[in-house]
Motif scaffolding. Structure first.
Motif, PDB file in Angstrom:
ATOM      1  N   TYR B  72       2.962 -14.220  36.250  1.00 41.94           N
ATOM      2  CA  TYR B  72       2.992 -13.078  36.473  1.00 41.94           C
ATOM      3  C   TYR B  72       2.781 -12.515  34.764  1.00 41.94           C
ATOM      4  O   TYR B  72       2.262 -12.151  34.166  1.00 41.94           O
ATOM      5  CB  TYR B  72       3.864 -12.606  37.040  1.00 41.94           C
ATOM      6  N   GLY B  77       4.156 -11.746  25.951  1.00 42.47           N
ATOM      7  CA  GLY B  77       4.722 -10.327  25.464  1.00 42.47           C
ATOM      8  C   GLY B  77       6.011 -11.573  24.811  1.00 42.47           C
ATOM      9  O   GLY B  77       6.194 -11.217  23.414  1.00 42.47           O
ATOM     10  N   PHE B  81       6.396 -11.609  20.860  1.00 48.89           N
ATOM     11  CA  PHE B  81       8.072 -11.228  19.920  1.00 48.89           C
ATOM     12  C   PHE B  81       8.264 -12.889  19.763  1.00 48.89           C
ATOM     13  O   PHE B  81       8.960 -12.768  18.104  1.00 48.89           O
ATOM     14  CB  PHE B  81       8.897 -10.421  20.907  1.00 48.89           C
ATOM     15  N   MET B 133      -0.547 -16.236  16.595  1.00 49.21           N
ATOM     16  CA  MET B 133       0.574 -15.029  17.274  1.00 49.21           C
ATOM     17  C   MET B 133      -0.611 -14.071  17.477  1.00 49.21           C
ATOM     18  O   MET B 133      -0.232 -13.173  18.668  1.00 49.21           O
ATOM     19  CB  MET B 133       0.921 -14.030  16.302  1.00 49.21           C
ATOM     20  N   VAL B 144      -1.799  -7.883  30.373  1.00 53.48           N
ATOM     21  CA  VAL B 144      -2.130  -6.507  30.797  1.00 53.48           C
ATOM     22  C   VAL B 144      -2.803  -5.414  31.323  1.00 53.48           C
ATOM     23  O   VAL B 144      -2.461  -4.825  32.568  1.00 53.48           O
ATOM     24  CB  VAL B 144      -1.243  -5.437  29.828  1.00 53.48           C
ATOM     25  N   LEU B 165      -0.801  -4.515  18.223  1.00 48.13           N
ATOM     26  CA  LEU B 165      -2.121  -4.957  17.484  1.00 48.13           C
ATOM     27  C   LEU B 165      -2.951  -5.219  17.100  1.00 48.13           C
ATOM     28  O   LEU B 165      -2.689  -5.407  15.714  1.00 48.13           O
ATOM     29  CB  LEU B 165      -2.752  -4.351  18.958  1.00 48.13           C
ATOM     30  N   GLY B 251      10.733  -2.019  34.304  1.00 46.97           N
ATOM     31  CA  GLY B 251      10.975  -2.989  33.702  1.00 46.97           C
ATOM     32  C   GLY B 251       8.887  -3.369  34.012  1.00 46.97           C
ATOM     33  O   GLY B 251       7.473  -2.642  34.062  1.00 46.97           O
ATOM     34  N   ILE B 252       9.081  -5.231  33.910  1.00 48.18           N
ATOM     35  CA  ILE B 252       7.290  -5.105  34.150  1.00 48.18           C
ATOM     36  C   ILE B 252       7.395  -4.384  35.355  1.00 48.18           C
ATOM     37  O   ILE B 252       7.901  -4.225  36.756  1.00 48.18           O
ATOM     38  CB  ILE B 252       7.402  -6.746  34.438  1.00 48.18           C
TER      39      ILE B 252
END
Ligand code: HEM
Lengths: 395, 256
Positions: B72, B77, B81, B133, B144, B165, B251-252
């Motif tokens: 998913y 993401g 990080f 990155m 997304v 970004l 949440g997601i």
């Protein structure tokens, strides 16, 4: 009745049996409609303080009296209806009267006194009037409620009846006004800060008493302070919707996936770094302009655009306006609520054009631009991309 | 114990037991830690592990099942990080050996490959990690978008994301100059020339970026400070908001 689970039925029967002083089995049988309701034992019902044993019967459940045969019912024919009615009315008046007195004596709002008296009456199994009389300081509850209550248990039944009946609208009122703050009036020195904190509370609830408070004769106006009892929020700050969702524990399910990704990425970066040497050309020299001069790869698409368009357009308008502000505005421009790909064909098409466009421009910039940033074929003219210098010259 | 015949293994396990039940270790580990003595795997303890963990700042106790599926989010993401963390660690290492001056910058970087243990490896990791990155953040944004995960209530987190970004690009770009080789100098020259085309204040923007009309000695120091302090600081702030909003927005996002 049939669709009530056994355990719930049993719990309810136990409570009822306890309140009525009857065996659990009997109540349970009654509830199930298996046995004829039995009148409460006279011994239990007779003594004056006790008649209220029957009081909990017209609990909220009284809304369907047919299905919940009251233990009193068989006796009802004996007690003529006309008798019960005036008794009720009389008790009603008495309770009101007592309530006023009790409230005045305690210096409390009637509503609170009433609630407290009802609760106390219920737990002690005594008529509300008795409790109220006590609260009002009148030692003999008989003065108010006894005349009708004392002689016959049958007649005492109606006395507590008004209480639950009155409680119902009170409860309804509270439900209807969820934003209400229950406040208790207390005679107190003005300096007392017990209540004033309440008004400082940030909650959106209004400082209102659910019902008008009778003025207290003993306390001069302005010396009364209010004490915050409870705040019932009209609406939570956050919408706490507990839709049933399929959830798993973060530990271990998510953490393991993340940890694996972390390790894989570390391994990949280390491997890459062992294989590929990062470029370090000759020291910076202002006098030796390399040909071609290329921006970092993520800006090469822009540099590519720059070579087609007027720099005013390509260099600034494109990246800042479209690139940044435009991108930030996407959620506000795309008001289509659906996330299904089949509903968002246009949005997906636009983004895919953007993706393939920028990828194409970047690849052209990286591989197909040679000296003077002119078009070049990598297989014929070589690759002019110093970021991967040691890689493309890998022999 | 008195006879001194206990095996090394026994003494070792005794020592670790003692350590695990020492009041110091007790004070370090919160209740429910899987490293505490007697931890057992139960739904309650699984919740405790997160609740009594600093990671509770990032993760709720439970997450949607589909959000855990690698397919998913592709963990993009999280990887953005993580790459940032990796870059911070390797970057701190590099800072010990680098001085942002025209005289030293180039030789310092060159010396990493010759006279610093693991210098070359760490420099490579920092450089490739940075490129990666940019790529991963870009892919994260695309994932997304294709999920429509920017739709209400997540609109604002998308805005925060675009800022992330931009900050990622700025971090990468400011780092690009620091080796002070021909690649650095001229890539930055080309890049800042593009900034010079800003209408009306183009010249001023360029001047502020370069600390001069063109890349100079002052530019190195300026970009160094931006690269090691200013942008990391800002990006951490925005990441904090970003992660916080992921949770607060429920949440997601849901599956398609
Ligand atoms: C430094 C850069 C970034 C970091 C570290 C980061 C990190 C994360 C993480 C860890 C998540 C949780 C879900 C996932 O892993 O996919 C997330 C979600 C999200 N990110 Fe980012 N992100 C970054 C950049 C961006 C960018 C550039 C955008 C878009 C322009 C963006 C928009 C979003 C949105 C809208 C969500 C919610 C997605 C969902 O609920 O499915 N982020 N981000």
């Amino acid at each position: 009745m049939a669709d009530i689970p056994e355990d719930l039925l049993r719990r309810s029967a136990e409570a009822k049996a306890k309140a009525l002083g009857l065996p659990v089995e009997q109540v349970l049988a009654e509830m199930k409609g298996e046995a004829p309701p039995t009148p409460p034992e006279p011994a239990k019902a007779a003594p004056a303080p006790e008649p209220a044993k029957a009081a909990p019967a017209p609990e909220p459940a009284a809304s369907e009296p047919v299905t919940e045969p009251e233990p009193v019912a068989p006796e009802a024919p004996a007690a003529p209806a006309p008798v019960a009615a005036p008794a009720t009315a009389a008790a009603d008046v008495d309770v009101d009267e007592l309530l006023k007195k009790a409230a005045a004596a305690g210096g409390l709002p009637e509503s609170l006194v009433k609630r407290s008296a009802e609760a106390k009456a219920k737990s002690l199994g005594v008529p509300v009037a008795t409790i109220l009389a006590e609260m009002a300081g009148e030692e003999a509850p008989a003065a108010a409620a006894a005349p009708s209550a004392a002689p016959a248990p049958a007649q005492s039944q109606p006395a507590p009846a008004p209480a639950p009946a009155a409680a119902a609208p009170a409860a309804a009122q509270e439900v209807a006004a969820p934003a209400a703050v229950a406040v208790e009036d207390k005679p107190a020195a003005p300096s007392s800060n017990g209540g004033s904190n309440g008004s400082a509370n940030g909650a959106k609830a209004a400082m209102v008493s659910p019902r008008p408070v009778a003025p207290d004769a003993n306390v001069p106006e302005g010396v009364r302070t209010q004490r915050l009892l409870t705040v019932v929020k009209a609406r939570a700050i956050q919408q706490v919707k507990a839709d049933p969702t399929d959830k798993v524990n973060t530990w271990p399910h998510l953490m393991i996936a993340e940890f694996t990704a972390l390790l894989a990425m570390t391994a990949f970066v280390i491997l890459l770094s062992v294989i590929l040497q990062a470029p370090l050309l000759e020291q910076a020299n202002f006098n030796a302009t390399p040909n071609p001069s290329k921006a970092p790869w993520y800006f090469l698409g822009l540099q590519e655009l720059l070579s087609y368009f007027d720099p005013q357009i390509a260099g600034v308008t494109v990246p800042t306006i479209i690139g940044l502000v435009g991108f930030m505005m996407i959620p506000y421009v795309d008001r289509n609520p659906s996330t299904k790909p089949s509903d968002r064909k246009f949005a997906i098409m636009l983004y895919t054009i953007f993706l393939t466009g920028s990828a194409t421009l970047t690849i052209i910039g990286v591989l197909f631009r040679g000296e003077g940033f002119n078009f070049a074929y990598p297989w014929r003219d070589g690759i002019f991309f110093d970021d991967l210098k040691d890689w493309v010259n890998f022999e | 114990m008195a006879n001194g015949n206990t095996s090394l293994r026994e003494r070792l396990s005794e020592a670790t037991d003692k350590l695990a039940s020492s009041s110091f270790v007790e004070s370090v580990l919160r209740p429910g830690s899987p490293f505490k003595k007697g931890y057992s795997d139960s739904p309650r303890n699984r919740s405790y592990v997160i609740m009594n963990n600093v990671l509770y700042h990032l993760h709720p106790v439970k997450v949607k099942r589909h959000g855990v599926k690698l397919s998913y989010t592709l963990c993009l993401g999280g990887l953005s990080f993580f790459l940032f963390i990796l870059l911070t660690i390797t970057g701190i290492f590099l800072m010990f050996y680098y001085a942002p001056t025209v005289e030293n910058a180039y030789t310092d970087v060159a010396a990493l490959s010759t006279s610093v243990a693991f210098g070359s490896l760490v420099r490579n990791m920092h450089r490739w990690g940075a490129h990666l990155m940019v790529l991963v953040v870009f892919l994260h944004m695309s994932r997304v978008f294709y999920h429509g995960a920017y739709k209400p209530p997540r609109e604002f987190n998308w805005v925060v994301g675009v800022i992330l970004l931009l900050l990622t690009l700025l971090l990468s770009f400011t780092g690009y100059l620091l080796p002070w080789d021909q690649l650095a100098l001229w890539a930055v020259t080309v890049g800042t020339n593009m900034a010079g085309f800003v209408p009306v204040f183009g010249a001023q923007v360029k001047f502020a970026l370069l600390a001069g009309a063109e890349v100079t000695a002052g530019t190195i120091l300026r970009w160094y400070v931006l690269h090691v302090l200013f942008f990391p600081f800002i990006i951490v702030l925005f990441m904090a908001v970003h992660f916080w909003r992921v949770r607060k927005d429920g949440g997601i996002s849901g599956p398609l």
